[in-house]
Design a protein around this motif. Structure first.
Motif, PDB file in Angstrom:
ATOM      1  N   ILE A 175       0.816  -1.236   0.000  1.00  0.00           N
ATOM      2  CA  ILE A 175       0.000   0.000   0.000  1.00  0.00           C
ATOM      3  C   ILE A 175       0.847   1.282   0.000  1.00  0.00           C
ATOM      4  N   THR A 176       2.099   1.193   0.423  1.00  0.00           N
ATOM      5  CA  THR A 176       2.979   2.371   0.334  1.00  0.00           C
ATOM      6  C   THR A 176       4.326   1.915  -0.197  1.00  0.00           C
ATOM      7  N   ARG A 177       5.094   2.870  -0.704  1.00  0.00           N
ATOM      8  CA  ARG A 177       6.480   2.606  -1.100  1.00  0.00           C
ATOM      9  C   ARG A 177       7.351   3.704  -0.517  1.00  0.00           C
ATOM     10  N   GLY A 178       8.612   3.366  -0.247  1.00  0.00           N
ATOM     11  CA  GLY A 178       9.540   4.366   0.267  1.00  0.00           C
ATOM     12  C   GLY A 178       9.296   4.687   1.727  1.00  0.00           C
ATOM     13  N   CYS A 179      10.103   5.610   2.257  1.00  0.00           N
ATOM     14  CA  CYS A 179       9.994   5.973   3.667  1.00  0.00           C
ATOM     15  C   CYS A 179      10.586   7.352   3.895  1.00  0.00           C
ATOM     16  N   ASP A 180       9.918   8.131   4.767  1.00  0.00           N
ATOM     17  CA  ASP A 180      10.413   9.471   5.106  1.00  0.00           C
ATOM     18  C   ASP A 180      11.118   9.510   6.453  1.00  0.00           C
ATOM     19  N   ASN A 181      11.046   8.427   7.218  1.00  0.00           N
ATOM     20  CA  ASN A 181      11.667   8.432   8.546  1.00  0.00           C
ATOM     21  C   ASN A 181      13.148   8.125   8.413  1.00  0.00           C
ATOM     22  N   MET A 182      13.983   9.083   8.725  1.00  0.00           N
ATOM     23  CA  MET A 182      15.413   8.911   8.502  1.00  0.00           C
ATOM     24  C   MET A 182      16.094   8.301   9.732  1.00  0.00           C
ATOM     25  N   CYS A 183      15.698   7.076  10.071  1.00  0.00           N
ATOM     26  CA  CYS A 183      16.377   6.375  11.174  1.00  0.00           C
ATOM     27  C   CYS A 183      17.839   6.207  10.771  1.00  0.00           C
ATOM     28  N   THR A 184      18.752   6.508  11.680  1.00  0.00           N
ATOM     29  CA  THR A 184      20.158   6.579  11.277  1.00  0.00           C
ATOM     30  C   THR A 184      20.750   5.218  10.902  1.00  0.00           C
ATOM     31  N   PHE A 185      20.134   4.119  11.371  1.00  0.00           N
ATOM     32  CA  PHE A 185      20.678   2.779  11.072  1.00  0.00           C
ATOM     33  C   PHE A 185      20.157   2.225   9.755  1.00  0.00           C
ATOM     34  N   GLU A 375      26.798  -2.187  10.622  1.00  0.00           N
ATOM     35  CA  GLU A 375      26.819  -0.889   9.935  1.00  0.00           C
ATOM     36  C   GLU A 375      26.476  -1.041   8.459  1.00  0.00           C
ATOM     37  N   ARG A 376      25.521  -0.239   7.975  1.00  0.00           N
ATOM     38  CA  ARG A 376      25.165  -0.271   6.560  1.00  0.00           C
ATOM     39  C   ARG A 376      25.726   0.950   5.868  1.00  0.00           C
ATOM     40  N   PRO A 377      26.556   0.762   4.837  1.00  0.00           N
ATOM     41  CA  PRO A 377      27.129   1.906   4.128  1.00  0.00           C
ATOM     42  C   PRO A 377      26.030   2.826   3.592  1.00  0.00           C
ATOM     43  N   GLY A 378      26.276   4.121   3.687  1.00  0.00           N
ATOM     44  CA  GLY A 378      25.303   5.082   3.153  1.00  0.00           C
ATOM     45  C   GLY A 378      24.334   5.609   4.191  1.00  0.00           C
ATOM     46  N   THR A 379      24.241   4.943   5.352  1.00  0.00           N
ATOM     47  CA  THR A 379      23.307   5.420   6.383  1.00  0.00           C
ATOM     48  C   THR A 379      23.961   6.544   7.188  1.00  0.00           C
ATOM     49  N   MET A 380      23.137   7.311   7.898  1.00  0.00           N
ATOM     50  CA  MET A 380      23.662   8.387   8.742  1.00  0.00           C
ATOM     51  C   MET A 380      24.565   7.817   9.838  1.00  0.00           C
ATOM     52  N   ALA A 381      24.182   6.659  10.400  1.00  0.00           N
ATOM     53  CA  ALA A 381      24.999   6.065  11.465  1.00  0.00           C
ATOM     54  C   ALA A 381      26.401   5.738  10.948  1.00  0.00           C
ATOM     55  N   ALA A 382      26.470   5.232   9.727  1.00  0.00           N
ATOM     56  CA  ALA A 382      27.777   4.878   9.151  1.00  0.00           C
ATOM     57  C   ALA A 382      28.620   6.136   8.924  1.00  0.00           C
ATOM     58  N   ARG A 383      27.938   7.231   8.562  1.00  0.00           N
ATOM     59  CA  ARG A 383      28.679   8.470   8.275  1.00  0.00           C
ATOM     60  C   ARG A 383      29.083   9.215   9.551  1.00  0.00           C
ATOM     61  N   LYS A 384      28.222   9.163  10.578  1.00  0.00           N
ATOM     62  CA  LYS A 384      28.427  10.043  11.738  1.00  0.00           C
ATOM     63  C   LYS A 384      28.863   9.321  13.024  1.00  0.00           C
ATOM     64  N   LEU A 385      28.587   8.015  13.114  1.00  0.00           N
ATOM     65  CA  LEU A 385      28.845   7.325  14.382  1.00  0.00           C
ATOM     66  C   LEU A 385      29.856   6.203  14.202  1.00  0.00           C
ATOM     67  N   LYS A 386      30.773   6.086  15.153  1.00  0.00           N
ATOM     68  CA  LYS A 386      31.766   5.014  15.098  1.00  0.00           C
ATOM     69  C   LYS A 386      31.122   3.734  15.645  1.00  0.00           C
ATOM     70  N   ASP A 387      31.268   2.639  14.915  1.00  0.00           N
ATOM     71  CA  ASP A 387      30.729   1.334  15.346  1.00  0.00           C
ATOM     72  C   ASP A 387      31.645   0.819  16.460  1.00  0.00           C
ATOM     73  N   ASP A 388      31.399   1.322  17.687  1.00  0.00           N
ATOM     74  CA  ASP A 388      32.400   1.180  18.750  1.00  0.00           C
ATOM     75  C   ASP A 388      32.088   0.112  19.803  1.00  0.00           C
TER      76      ASP A 388
END
Length: 481
Positions: A175-185, A375-388
């Motif tokens: 019923i829908t496609r895509g997503c507007d919620n930018m969860c960082t993961f 970590e998924r490449p291209g996500t905000m978490a990958a760009r901004k947070l260290k997988d620590d």
């Protein structure tokens, strides 16, 4: 967007449809990832059957091999790479065979697959399936073909999916496609684009066709079904610019659910996935109003820590989440609630982990889908947070989460003992040919002796025993609808 539920048993299934006698080419298609991907493969098969392709389950006889991919978890990506190696090995003996990658990995890895590694002939993103006839012409003429453009309009509402590997009882309706919620993961907003909803009439038409074919259950499907909003087409986030007339006649998820339930009173209805920040009480009240809407809500929480929820860009606090759970329990006392949970998100401390365990204990979910963070490449978490968080710490925390969930699951299944529940038979039990397997309204698996019932029957079953995840019982009588 929610971490999509990955059904491990379905991964890599190839699909087969009825043959079209005029078709002389063979298509082999494998799907990985969430229900949305399997639903998309049905759309692809439908488009290609009009282009002269019949499906085959024998890779070695295929003229075109497609793999529908998922970027949610690293495991799915590694599996797809291995499959592409296998396809290319077969290609050596069938030089005319073409290989294509569809879906969520397409956008991110297009240049790698096509130019650097030269392991595919065609790359097609989730919004470009209608372009397949042109892309196939390109590869037939010896050129690489690529279309990964994300659309603001495409919902495939005008294509009737061909049901693949179906039990003939239950089906997904997108019923829908895509997503507007930018969860960082999450990579979905980047791989599937902005959120748009499908025209209600096309949804009702598809369900009518399923009903005519004797399907008994549908699941309304979206990355985030609660934010369904039809106002004549266009992106959800552009609704603010809609005309007064469009706003007055807009259809939200609660209204769509109500219409579907009223139009198809004999059809059992489910929906997935819900997002806590978009789920409104009118949806829960609609579920309570209709006997044919199942009492199960999948409500991913991802973490019990407010600090981690903020890092994930989840737009709710754990207190707001608990309030929503309490309202569901008040309006729908018999409702099953399931979760998604990520352990070891970047910066997660023992205290944060404890908050997650406490949330699990407070809600006592019926079941859940639990993962350690990758970590998924291209996500905000990958760009901004260290997988620590060290791998062994992630694993230990995940094991503790699973242990609490197992306990809660057992607590919930025990609540069904002695009750008589309506079960829709889906097929033979995996453990014994003498038993049927079906699900009750709460989406719990129920196993009971076959007797003289058949697949697709609704049966009243008395629950006599349970494991931590399965209900066991005896059939009492057939329900006539």
């Amino acid at each position: 967007m929610e971490e999509k539920i990955i059904n491990e048993e379905l991964q890599g299934q190839s699909i087969v449809l009825e043959k079209n006698l005029g078709n002389d080419r063979k298509l082999y298609i494998e799907s990985y990832g969430c229900a949305m991907n399997f639903s998309d493969s049905e759309i692809v098969a439908s488009i290609l059957s009009k282009e002269g392709f019949n499906t085959t389950q024998i890779l070695e006889e295929a003229d075109l091999v497609l793999v529908n991919t998922c970027s949610i978890r690293e495991k799915a990506e590694l599996t797809v790479r291995k499959r592409l190696e296998k396809f290319n090995a077969v290609k050596k003996t069938r030089p005319h065979m073409k290989v294509g990658v569809l879906g969520c990995m397409a956008e991110r890895l297009k240049s790698k697959f096509l130019e650097e590694e030269k392991i595919v002939d065609m790359v097609v993103g989730p919004d470009a399936y209608k372009d397949l006839p042109n892309l196939i012409q390109e590869i037939d003429e010896g050129r690489d073909a690529v279309n990964v453009i994300l659309s603001k309009e495409e919902t495939y509402g005008d294509i009737t999916p061909v049901r693949l590997n179906t039990n003939g009882v239950s089906a997904f309706v997108s019923i829908t496609r895509g997503c507007d919620n930018m969860c960082t993961f999450c990579v979905v907003p980047f791989t599937r684009g902005r959120e748009r909803s499908r025209e209600p009439q096309s949804i009702l038409k598809e369900i009518q066709e399923l009903s005519d074919k004797n399907f008994k259950e549908i699941t309304l499907l979206g990355q985030n079904v609660d934010s369904y909003l039809w106002y004549g087409g266009g992106l959800k986030k552009e609704f603010a610019n809609a005309s007064d007339m469009q706003k007055a006649t807009a259809v939200n998820f609660s209204a769509l659910l109500d219409t579907v339930a009223r139009t198809f009173p004999k059809m059992r209805i489910r929906f997935s996935t819900s997002n806590p920040q978009d789920m409104t009480l009118d949806v829960i009240e609609t579920v309570a109003k209709h006997a044919n809407i199942c009492n199960h809500i999948h409500l991913p929480v991802q973490s019990g820590s407010n600090r981690i929820l903020k890092e994930m860009n989840r737009l709710h606090t754990i207190e707001e989440y608990f309030e929503l759970i309490d309202n569901i329990r008040r309006i729908l006392p018999d409702c099953a609630i399931s979760q998604d949970m990520i352990s070891g998100f970047p910066t997660e401390t023992e205290e944060d982990h404890q908050d997650t365990l406490n949330a699990l204990k407070r809600v006592k979910y019926d079941f859940g889908y639990m993962y350690s963070y990758s970590e998924r490449p291209g996500t905000m978490a990958a760009r901004k947070l260290k997988d620590d968080v060290p791998e062994e710490v992630k694993k230990r925390r995940l094991a503790e989460i699973i242990a609490v969930q197992r306990e809660s699951g057992h607590y919930r299944t025990k609540q069904h003992l002695g009750k008589i529940e309506e079960v829709l038979i889906e097929g033979t039990s995996k453990k014994s040919d003498a038993d049927w397997m079906g699900r009750n309204s709460q989406n719990a698996v129920v196993v009971f002796p076959k007797e003289n019932y058949k697949v697709g029957d609704f049966v009243l079953v008395k629950i006599t025993d349970c494991t931590s995840a399965t209900l066991l019982g005896e059939a009492i009588e057939l329900v006539v609808k």
